[in-house]
Design an enzyme around this catalytic site. Structure first.
Site, PDB file in Angstrom:
ATOM      1  N   LYS A   1     -66.155  33.366 151.703  1.00 36.43           N
ATOM      2  CA  LYS A   1     -67.544  32.905 151.704  1.00 36.43           C
ATOM      3  C   LYS A   1     -67.707  31.648 150.854  1.00 36.43           C
ATOM      4  CE  LYS A   1     -70.758  36.032 151.229  1.00 36.43           C
ATOM      5  NZ  LYS A   1     -71.734  36.983 150.642  1.00 36.43           N
TER       6      LYS A   1
ATOM      7  N   GLU B   1     -56.726  34.401 145.888  1.00 31.19           N
ATOM      8  CA  GLU B   1     -55.667  34.839 146.796  1.00 31.19           C
ATOM      9  C   GLU B   1     -55.773  34.139 148.153  1.00 31.19           C
ATOM     10  OE1 GLU B   1     -56.713  38.385 144.109  1.00 31.19           O
ATOM     11  OE2 GLU B   1     -57.777  36.800 145.201  1.00 31.19           O
TER      12      GLU B   1
ATOM     13  N   GLY C   1     -69.083  42.010 150.963  1.00 34.35           N
ATOM     14  CA  GLY C   1     -67.778  41.887 151.591  1.00 34.35           C
ATOM     15  C   GLY C   1     -67.353  43.127 152.341  1.00 34.35           C
ATOM     16  N   ARG C   2     -67.567  44.297 151.746  1.00 29.48           N
ATOM     17  CA  ARG C   2     -67.107  45.536 152.383  1.00 29.48           C
ATOM     18  C   ARG C   2     -68.020  45.973 153.520  1.00 29.48           C
ATOM     19  NH1 ARG C   2     -68.819  45.917 147.343  1.00 29.48           N
ATOM     20  NH2 ARG C   2     -70.468  47.350 146.688  1.00 29.48           N
TER      21      ARG C   2
ATOM     22  N   GLU D   1     -65.578  51.078 145.954  1.00 31.59           N
ATOM     23  CA  GLU D   1     -66.176  49.869 145.388  1.00 31.59           C
ATOM     24  C   GLU D   1     -67.689  49.996 145.344  1.00 31.59           C
ATOM     25  OE1 GLU D   1     -64.272  45.764 145.776  1.00 31.59           O
ATOM     26  OE2 GLU D   1     -65.966  45.591 147.160  1.00 31.59           O
TER      27      GLU D   1
ATOM     28  N   HIS E   1     -47.084  66.882 157.196  1.00 34.52           N
ATOM     29  CA  HIS E   1     -45.726  66.974 156.667  1.00 34.52           C
ATOM     30  C   HIS E   1     -45.597  66.271 155.320  1.00 34.52           C
ATOM     31  CE1 HIS E   1     -43.828  68.684 160.328  1.00 34.52           C
ATOM     32  NE2 HIS E   1     -44.868  68.122 160.905  1.00 34.52           N
TER      33      HIS E   1
ATOM     34  N   LYS F   1     -59.854  39.755 137.448  1.00 36.04           N
ATOM     35  CA  LYS F   1     -59.707  38.416 138.025  1.00 36.04           C
ATOM     36  C   LYS F   1     -59.788  37.349 136.933  1.00 36.04           C
ATOM     37  CE  LYS F   1     -61.820  39.387 142.558  1.00 36.04           C
ATOM     38  NZ  LYS F   1     -62.944  38.995 143.439  1.00 36.04           N
TER      39      LYS F   1
END
Length: 559
Positions: A210, A216, A282-283, A368, A399, A523
């Protein structure tokens, strides 16, 4: 700012505490005594059949949970959110991810803070569709005139988890011969492996940030740009000149961002930048321009069908009484387990390999959002909040970790998700493999609910100490979610279901589910430590003793 209601001060909370004291769940007895239990606790939510009957509640507990939602203002806060109230208090923002899936022409029009939100959303959707069609048809070409065969989305967090989950889930709908890949981790391995077998001449990168400042994402974008330039130059496709490199970026990079100046500085034509708004967390952003890679991979109709699934659940939450409101009821069940029965985690177990990334997507959405220790007015929370979401597709999980769910000492509520019709129907010796697969889906929830008594074990001929080892207590709560098939619409319904489950819990707890300050400190410290990694003595000296020792280990062993 309206102060949150303290749930522990409500009459419903007191009633739930009373019901919890001495609570002894007995699903076997409840099912035997109440032939209507399944029908009373099974709901249809558009295409989803949701069976809550194997949860550890009776009618009295459900009624008290519904009163808790009423007394904490769940319905009122949901209406305020959809209307554009600034319920994200720490950032003074509206929370309008539900606006992203409103159909064109929806009435009444949504105008927030003087802005026509509907017009803004439809404008971006139309631009995404037009661009995607150019790529899918071959009209958009790389710098050497070749059609795009691979799209690489570069983002992290919400700019990655949603797109990669949906891309995986809807693979049967990919119809344009274009494969999407996703790069998120700043570990250079991620980019190196995702591009190892790609042809720069046929690769299109989407840089999703954005602000166009995410560490990153921008690091990976620069590495991808270097990869593009080097590959094109090695193939003789471009000259080693600034103009040629600029032209290459213009043909092979687009952006999802509103920071047009930074986009242009990178070399991307701002015409090829698709924006979204500060009211999209964001999420909660996969149905915004963040989904551009999905529109390219699957086409605009599939994306619109996905949005229609979201919208159907939004409408259900806004118009259905709380006692029949599926996401609200599921959120309230989570409150019951966390705050009254001591659950600390929640398993999501899709019996569909296509949903292999769904639990990871839900981890960001839920943890979050609700991993908070202060309420939306800054006061401390009065209850435990949040739970650890985790899971893997069945039958793989059977399993691995199902032993803990069945016979461990911890209460782990679990959601089982399955589909009647498979994407790939196959037979083994004339036997329907999907039917065999679903028999496990059905068997696991039955075993968790009803267990196996010592008498039943002994009746099978087991004796001695083995009886206890083979006894299952049962009364392990599960929710079963069934749908006819994993279509784009159904996937949208599933995502929105969990969005509103998360919203319900956050409202009851009085927390702001739409900020994420907890991710910021790490961060900031990473930016301070980076010079120390590079050998800056002042930066090293500023670190604590443990960090200094780890830095020394790194510097000693780095080749």
């Amino acid at each position: 700012m309206t102060a949150p209601i303290d749930p522990t001060g409500t009459s419903a909370w007191a009633e739930l505490a009373r019901l919890r004291d001495g609570f002894t769940p007995d699903l076997r007895a409840w099912f035997a005594a109440d032939p209507d239990r399944v029908s009373a606790l099974t709901f249809d939510l558009d295409d989803l059949r949701v069976d809550l009957s194997k949860n550890l509640v009776d009618a009295e507990i459900v009624a008290a949970l519904v009163r808790l939602a009423e007394e904490t203002g769940v319905a009122e806060r949901y209406a305020a959110m959809r209307a554009g109230a600034h319920i994200n208090t720490t950032e003074d923002r509206a929370v309008l991810h539900t606006a992203l899936r409103r159909p064109a022409g929806a009435e009444p029009a949504l105008v927030v803070d003087g802005q026509d939100v509907d017009a803004d959303v439809q404008s971006v959707l139309e631009a995404m569709s037009a661009f995607a069609e150019r790529v899918r048809s071959g009209e958009w070409q790389g710098v050497t005139g070749k059609k795009v065969t691979h799209v690489v989305n570069i983002g992290i967090g919400g700019s990655d988890l949603g797109p990669v989950m949906i891309s995986t889930a809807l693979q049967p709908y990919a119809d344009a011969g274009i494969q999407a890949r996703f790069v998120s981790n700043i570990d250079p391995t991620d980019l190196a492996q995702k591009t190892a077998d790609l042809d720069p001449e046929t690769t299109l990168f989407i840089v999703a940030s954005k602000t166009f400042t995410t560490l990153e994402t921008l690091t990976n974008a620069r590495l991808a740009r270097d990869w593009l330039w080097a590959g094109l130059a090695a193939a003789g496709a471009i000259d080693d000149t600034e103009d040629a490199r600029t032209d290459a970026v213009a043909h092979h990079f687009v952006a999802v961002s509103t920071a047009l100046e930074k986009v242009a500085e990178f070399g991307i034509d701002p015409v090829n930048a698709f924006g979204f708004w500060d009211w999209v967390g964001g999420r909660y952003s996969v149905d915004s321009a963040i989904g551009l890679s999905l529109v390219i991979e699957f086409g605009s109709k599939v994306f619109r069908d996905l949005l229609a699934g979201f919208y159907a659940v939004d409408e259900h939450v806004g118009s259905t009484p709380l006692a029949e409101n599926v996401p609200v009821l599921m959120g309230l069940l989570n409150v019951w387990y966390v705050n009254f029965l001591g659950a600390q985690s929640h398993a999501v177990l899709p019996y569909a390999q296509q949903l292999s990334r769904f639990p990871a997507y839900l981890q960001q959405l839920t943890m979050e959002s609700n991993g908070k220790s202060v309420r939306w007015d800054g006061s401390p929370v009065t209850t435990d909040t949040g739970e650890v979401f985790w899971g893997e597709p069945g039958t793989n999980g059977q399993h691995a970790f199902y032993q803990l769910i069945h016979q461990g000492t911890r209460l782990i509520p679990a959601d089982f998700i399955a589909f009647v019709n498979p994407a790939y129907p196959l037979e083994d010796g004339g036997r329907d493999v999907h039917g065999l697969f679903l028999s496990n889906f059905l068997a696991q929830t039955k075993a968790l609910a009803f267990g196996k008594t010592a008498e039943e074990v002994e009746a099978e001929g087991t004796t001695g100490a083995l009886v206890a080892a083979r006894t299952f207590a049962g009364n392990r709560p599960t929710t079963s979610i069934f749908a006819p098939a994993l279509t784009p619409r159904v996937l949208g319904e599933l995502i929105a279901l969990y969005e509103h489950i998360t919203f319900t819990q956050g409202t009851v707890w009085g927390i702001n589910s739409f900020d994420q300050w907890g991710v910021e400190l790490g961060k900031q410290l990473a930016l301070q430590i980076a010079p120390a990694i590079e050998g800056d003595e002042d930066a090293i000296a500023a670190q604590d003793a443990s960090t200094q020792a780890l830095l020394e280990y790194y510097r000693t062993h780095r080749d």
